[in-house]
Structure formats: C-alpha cells, structure tokens
Scaffold this motif. Sequence first.
Motif, PDB file in Angstrom:
ATOM      1  N   LEU A  32      55.970 135.211   7.448  1.00  0.00           N
ATOM      2  CA  LEU A  32      56.895 134.411   8.260  1.00  0.00           C
ATOM      3  C   LEU A  32      57.011 132.999   7.678  1.00  0.00           C
ATOM      4  N   MET A  33      55.854 132.446   7.297  1.00  0.00           N
ATOM      5  CA  MET A  33      55.867 131.085   6.761  1.00  0.00           C
ATOM      6  C   MET A  33      56.536 131.040   5.395  1.00  0.00           C
ATOM      7  N   GLU A  34      56.280 132.064   4.582  1.00  0.00           N
ATOM      8  CA  GLU A  34      56.937 132.115   3.278  1.00  0.00           C
ATOM      9  C   GLU A  34      58.450 132.175   3.411  1.00  0.00           C
ATOM     10  N   MET A  45      68.969 131.371  17.627  1.00  0.00           N
ATOM     11  CA  MET A  45      69.106 132.809  17.806  1.00  0.00           C
ATOM     12  C   MET A  45      70.581 133.183  17.673  1.00  0.00           C
ATOM     13  N   VAL A  46      70.874 134.096  16.725  1.00  0.00           N
ATOM     14  CA  VAL A  46      72.268 134.456  16.456  1.00  0.00           C
ATOM     15  C   VAL A  46      72.683 135.654  17.300  1.00  0.00           C
ATOM     16  N   GLY A  47      71.873 136.682  17.351  1.00  0.00           N
ATOM     17  CA  GLY A  47      72.251 137.846  18.145  1.00  0.00           C
ATOM     18  C   GLY A  47      71.217 138.941  18.059  1.00  0.00           C
ATOM     19  N   ARG A  48      71.239 139.819  19.060  1.00  0.00           N
ATOM     20  CA  ARG A  48      70.294 140.936  19.054  1.00  0.00           C
ATOM     21  C   ARG A  48      70.974 142.203  18.545  1.00  0.00           C
ATOM     22  N   ALA A  49      70.181 143.119  18.000  1.00  0.00           N
ATOM     23  CA  ALA A  49      70.693 144.418  17.567  1.00  0.00           C
ATOM     24  C   ALA A  49      71.105 145.217  18.801  1.00  0.00           C
ATOM     25  N   PRO A  50      71.980 146.216  18.618  1.00  0.00           N
ATOM     26  CA  PRO A  50      72.494 146.976  19.757  1.00  0.00           C
ATOM     27  C   PRO A  50      71.414 147.452  20.725  1.00  0.00           C
ATOM     28  N   ARG A  60      66.824 127.497   8.091  1.00  0.00           N
ATOM     29  CA  ARG A  60      67.020 126.946   6.738  1.00  0.00           C
ATOM     30  C   ARG A  60      68.321 127.396   6.103  1.00  0.00           C
ATOM     31  N   GLY A  61      69.367 127.536   6.899  1.00  0.00           N
ATOM     32  CA  GLY A  61      70.683 127.863   6.346  1.00  0.00           C
ATOM     33  C   GLY A  61      70.884 129.307   5.966  1.00  0.00           C
ATOM     34  N   TYR A  62      69.972 130.196   6.367  1.00  0.00           N
ATOM     35  CA  TYR A  62      70.238 131.609   6.132  1.00  0.00           C
ATOM     36  C   TYR A  62      69.901 132.414   7.377  1.00  0.00           C
ATOM     37  N   ARG A  63      70.209 133.708   7.337  1.00  0.00           N
ATOM     38  CA  ARG A  63      69.996 134.575   8.497  1.00  0.00           C
ATOM     39  C   ARG A  63      68.827 135.513   8.232  1.00  0.00           C
ATOM     40  N   ILE A  64      67.941 135.608   9.204  1.00  0.00           N
ATOM     41  CA  ILE A  64      66.801 136.507   9.056  1.00  0.00           C
ATOM     42  C   ILE A  64      66.693 137.383  10.295  1.00  0.00           C
TER      43      ILE A  64
ATOM     44  N   LEU B 511      60.742 141.703   8.319  1.00  0.00           N
ATOM     45  CA  LEU B 511      61.434 140.459   8.032  1.00  0.00           C
ATOM     46  C   LEU B 511      62.509 140.801   7.021  1.00  0.00           C
ATOM     47  N   MET B 512      63.767 140.647   7.415  1.00  0.00           N
ATOM     48  CA  MET B 512      64.827 141.046   6.502  1.00  0.00           C
ATOM     49  C   MET B 512      65.908 139.997   6.501  1.00  0.00           C
ATOM     50  N   GLU B 513      66.355 139.702   5.284  1.00  0.00           N
ATOM     51  CA  GLU B 513      67.406 138.709   5.140  1.00  0.00           C
ATOM     52  C   GLU B 513      68.748 139.365   5.417  1.00  0.00           C
ATOM     53  N   LEU B 514      69.605 138.692   6.167  1.00  0.00           N
ATOM     54  CA  LEU B 514      70.950 139.214   6.415  1.00  0.00           C
ATOM     55  C   LEU B 514      71.952 138.298   5.717  1.00  0.00           C
ATOM     56  N   HIS B 515      72.449 138.758   4.569  1.00  0.00           N
ATOM     57  CA  HIS B 515      73.406 137.971   3.802  1.00  0.00           C
ATOM     58  C   HIS B 515      74.730 137.874   4.532  1.00  0.00           C
ATOM     59  N   SER B 516      75.500 136.837   4.213  1.00  0.00           N
ATOM     60  CA  SER B 516      76.854 136.758   4.747  1.00  0.00           C
ATOM     61  C   SER B 516      77.661 137.915   4.184  1.00  0.00           C
TER      62      SER B 516
END
Lengths: 80, 760
Positions: A32-34, A45-50, A60-64, B511-516
Amino acid sequence: MTLPNIRLDELGQGESAIIVEIIGEDVVASRLMEMGLIEEEPISMVGRAPMGDPTEYAVRGYRISLRKNESTRVIVRKEC
Amino acid sequence: MLQAESIQKSVRVVAFIGNPNTGKSSLFNALCGMNARVGNYPGVTVEQKVGRLSGTTNLIDVIDLPGTYSLAARSADEAVAVNVLSGELPQQARPEVAIVILDAANIERNFYLFSQIYELGLPVIVVLNMWDRVTSEGLTVDAELLSQRLGVPVVCTSANKRQGIDQLRKTIEHTLNAPAPMPQPGQLARTMFPAAFHLESKLLSEWLEAKGRKPSTSQVDRLLIDSDGHFQKTLCQSGLSDIAERIDEARTRLQSAGCKVPMFETKARYAWVRKLIDGAVVRQESRSASPSDRIDRWLTHRWVGMLVFVLIMFLVFQSITLFAKLPMDGIQWLQAQASSGVEAVLSPGALRSLIVDGILAGVGGVIVFLPQIAILFLFIAILEDCGYMARAAFVMDKIMTTVGLSGKSFLPLMSSFACAVPGIMATRTIESRKDRMVTLLIAPLMSCSARLPVYILMVAAFVPATRYAGGWISLQGMVLMLMQSLGALVAIPVAWILKKFFFPGEPATFLMELHSYKWPSLIVIYQRVWERLVAFVVRAGTLIFCTSILVWAAAYFPGDHRSLDQSVATLEQLNSTRAEWIKNQVSQPQSDERSTMEASLAENQTAIDEAQEQVNRQRSQLIESSFLGSVGHYIEPAVKPLGWDWKIGVAVIASFPAREVIIATLGTIYSLGSEQDEESQGLQKQMQMAEWPDGKLVFNLATALSIMVFFALCAQCSATLMTIRRETNSWRWPIFSFAYMTTLAYIGAWLTYQCFRYWS
C-alpha cells in the motif's frame, strides 16, 4: 475543522480525506505504501465495483483499486 | 567460427525495467522488431524476453525484465528483475544500462521504482513513455529539468504511436559508448533515510564482509527493510543461517530508535520523488470528473456495468462464430486444392497417403483455426489496450473472491479461453503463490480455441438448426455458448475445493492500477494478435504435425494396402473418364450423340458408386485391423457407457497431444483421404451414418453432447500439461491436472449421455 479519524472504506462516493496512517508492517501494508498511500497524502473515493467491492480511489494523480480488507488498513481524516 | 565468437563478445546488454502497464512491451517491440527470443531465465521458471536493437552500429541486446512496482521482490518475477539488474543471476550477463520505463501520466508513483534502481550503481536512462497522454490528462512535464536534476538522460516516447523511438535508440547507443555519469551518493533517495538506519546498514555490511560476502549497499538496505525478503532467503540458502537472527536484532534496534520499518523507506522515497518533480511536473487540478471517470461511472455501475460486461463477452463469442467463417472456408479450399494437386501427381500408395492424409490433413486442419484465434485475441488486445480489461477485473473481483481468487486471476482465465498455454503463463502476474496455483490449475478448464472445432463439428452435424426470434438466435449458437461456458462453470467448484483443501490461506492483495481509458493503438493490437498467431502456428507445426504423422502411421500400419490402392486407382480412372466425357458433351451439343453419351454416363456412374463402396469397405477393414483399431477395440468397454464406439475412443486417445487433433483423427478413421475439418460435409455425413454392429446409429444428440462435455473438461493437450510442468517446476501438478480433469470429463460425459439418450 478536523473530524475524527475513520477507515478509508468508510469514505463515501466522491469524498476526499487525508491519510493518517497505514496499519501493520506486513506485505499488504508495505505494498500500500509503495503504491503511494503515505501519511498526509490526500485520497478520494471514485466509485465502488458493481458488487460493492473493490473500490476505486484517486491518489497521487492516478486511480487504484483496493479491496475492503485493504482499505480498512488505511486510517484517514476527513476535512471540511 | 572465430568471427562468430568475436561477434558474440561484442554484444552489449541493456535492460528494460518498469512498473506493469507502462507500455514496456510495445516499446520493446518498437525498438527490437517482432523477433524477440523468448525462453526461461537459467534455473528459474520466469520467462525471459531478449531482443536485438535494430538500426544501431553496435550489437545491442535488450532484456525485457518483468514489470514490478518495487525492488522489494515478493514474486518470482520481481526476484528475477532484481537479480538481473544486480548481476546476481548465474549465466546472465549484467546489463550495462538500466532503461527505466515510466508512465508519463503517472510520474510520481512510477518514480518510486526509479529511486530504487538509481541506487544500483548502473548507468540509467529514464524513458517517459505514454507521452501522448500527458496533455490529455492535463499535465505539464519538464523533461529537460528532470534530466538536469537527475543527471541522467530523459527521453519522451509514445510507443503506441512510434514516437521518440529513434531518440531512445540514439540515447542507448550514446550511453553505452560514452562513460555515463554515475549518480552522486548525495543525489540518492537513501540519503533521506534516518541516521539510525544508515548506521545499521553500515554495521550489517561490515558483518557480511567479515563472513566473506560483498553485497552492494542497496542489497544490504533490502536485507534490513524487507522482512523475510528474497535476498535474505538466498543468503540463508547459501549457508549464512544466522543472517535472520542478525537482521532481527538490527530491526529491534531500529524500532527502539523510532525508525519504523518498512514505512520509513516509502516515506523517504516519496519525499525524494516530490522534491525531484517539484516544479517539473504540474498537474492542473480540476474540480470536475475527468472523461475517464465519467465513463467509469457507467462501466463500473451496479447494473449498467454488469450488463456491459455480459454484452461484451456475448459479442466476443458471437463474433468468433460469425466472422471466422469466410477465412476458414478459404483455408479449407486451399487445403483441398493442395490435396488434389498431390493426388494428381502421385499414384495411390503409402507416400501419397502420408502426404495427403497425414501431413496436409493434420497441419491444414489446424491452421484453419487461425481466423478464430485472431478474432478472439483481437478482442482481448482491444479490451486490454483501451483499459477495459482492468475494469473487467475490477467488476469481476467480488465474484472471483467467492472462489478464493482475485480479479487478477480473471485475465489469465480470460486468456485461457483462447489457449490455456498463454493463460497459464499469464498467471505469473499473480503475486500470491496459492492464488497463482489455483488459477493455473483451473485455467485448462476454460474453453480454449482448440475445443471450438470439436464443438462446431458436433453442433453442425447433430444439433438441429432451429432458429428463434425471427432467425436472430439459433439453437446451435446457444449450445455452442453453453459448451464454451461449461468449463468455466465447473471451474468454480473446482477452484473452491482446490483453495479449501490444497491451498488454504488468506486471499491475495488486490492493489490494481486503473488506467484512464484511451483509444486502442492499432500497432499494439496488431503486434499482440500477430504474436499469438505465430505462437499457435509454431505449436501446430511441431506438436500437431508429429501427432498427425503418428496417428496416420498407427491407422495405416500394419495392413496390406495393395488391393485398396488398386481400388482407388480404378475409382480415379473412372472419375477422370467421366470428367472427360462431360467435357466432350459440352463441346458436342448435337442431340443424337448426346443420348448415347448420357447412357454411358449413367453406366459410368454405377461403376463409380460400386468402386467407391469397395474403397470405403476396404478402408474401414484396414483401419479396424490397424494398431489404432486394436487399441480402440480394447478400450471400447470403457467408453461404451459414454455412448461411444471404438472409433470415438481411438480419436479421443489420439487427441492427447492436442484437442484439435480429434478432427483430423476422426477424419482419418472415417475416410482416409477426404479433407477433415469441423465444417467438412463429408465428415459430418459419415458420422451421421456411422452404425453400431446391430445397425443402430452411433451418433445422435446424446453422443454428440457427451463428446462435447468430455472435451470441455478433459486435459487432452500435452502443450498445456508441459506448460504447467514448466511453471510449477514439478511433474506433480501436470499429472494432478490430467488425473482430475480426465475424471471430471468421464463423469460429465457419462451423466450427459445417460440424461439425453432417452430424450433423443
């Protein structure tokens, strides 16, 4: 004003918070820290899976994507 | 010889390293062309990809290292990346330059790995790939400034658009030829580690030196930071048994000094990265959601997301049956042309039989599936490249957790729908060994492209061509879809049992990255599809070719073919006479001669029918007395409860090397000589007419379903079993796979036959 600390998985859709700490010293915690989840870092929080799990977060500017058993390891504080 | 040796010596080696999904493979292909040498690293089961850099004066080999987020190695793949970069892997030259590929749109997180590689003491080149995304994501990146601050070359590329490739090529050559500036110790991220850690690192280094070891600073750092890490295990195995104790002591001291392991490392490195990119990378913070987020809101929506997922899967499988037909017909036509070409030149005999029935039929009957594989991999490549594949894993994760797996297992399993071999190899991306083993063992249950011809043959011949909903939904298509999903459905309880009893433990991290989302790149899709096709053809050309010859020989020998050859020659003579007459008839249209001609033609037709019947009779006698026939008769009692006669039993045994061989085998058994493929009318007709000794038909819907179910679940694919053997490095698991799958297949086929035999 600062609200009491909550777990990351308690964050609602579109809400943002600041990471307070990552619990544990195992592989999950260090991964998680890496991936950039470090104290004092903002996360939202962007959204949950169905099916309600996992959940997509922006950090940090990306989606995880994190599972509930991982996001419960992250303590955050909401800011107003 | 001498020249070859000197060339060998002058080959320089560089390595590609980067996070997963940074377009590393596309960049590799752009630099080295499509002729990478793929093998395994010596002694380990991790795939090694090496390519020769094109368009340079020096001979430069590029090693494409497995993608990793960190040098704190946890999986076998990551351990290989670390070992190659530090020159620890035996028989593998240490690369002279580390080329670090970063995702330009996600610089901050990507620089984390860079900060570790920077400390290895290798010259480094930074590649900011996916540069085309920088503007679209609202970023400004000053590559020049980054290069100045780091003191290393920074190259911007867009591998999918072939931009910046020449620049990178020149930079690699230049870095190899000029003495590259090494990073100053003061520039490294480890300078930001706490003083207590530096002290412990120094102490441990001295302790190791006293024991005769000379690890690098970064290796000592890893020993201290990674609890039970991979380098510690290596040292432990090499006889340094008290290393664990020594490290534990050091950690305790660090803990009491207030230095939290492993947190301090990530904290220090990210702080270093922040300082590095400060002012060089600017992100325009927007309050509104990005287009990618807006798409995601629907594609991962509670209902819409699931619906989209199901629709996409439906589209993929329908397309295979729909679009593959025309090119497949073309390939079959070519094969038929080649066969008749050989038949025109050679007289009936063993050689002609070998070429037409063994070689052409075997290889041709496999190449015919290329269109299907191409279409399936086209879809997989598009879904991967546009970013949907990660969302599919995201959407499917919850379901996968119910069988104890993760969304990461989804991709290898999805790939296994085309072929289990790349699917099993793709399980390397799963970090948890237990998850990986379960995924690897159920991957062969996914309906691969080699099963499709079996289904198509059986469905076309024995499932009624009923259509519903105004012709839009066909019963045949429905059965096909059911068969395609059967393996996956059975895999659910199998995975659950494997996880429960063979590999118990906590589920892996996810932990998975979701690219645009982005528009898929044509060149990337082309490369992925091409790679798969080449891999399939190579496999078809060796394994299946050998099987074809073996099966042909087993069906041909022992037996006296002289009278059959005679009959075939007679039949061909009659046929060519007929063709000549018909030609003459066209050129002589007078009515009086025409009637005599018609009479002779009718006479000729009777003679042909008689000759054909004799040929068929002699053929079936010869096969029955062949090696294959003896084996078939021997196992008939075992396969009779499945509704099979000895011929089907033989075909199933003969398809052990690869499932698709059953078509060629059935064709060989039923009619040595006609082209054999799943859509050949001749084979379908012969199967429809096949009888038991008592006159009852062998094939009906129940038999066809029983064969399909057997093939859906069996492990009749030596390539898959060999891949499992290679990936697990033990014979135990391929044997286990074969045993459990064959048992499942037999039970499944038996149940199916018993349920449907009365109904049909």
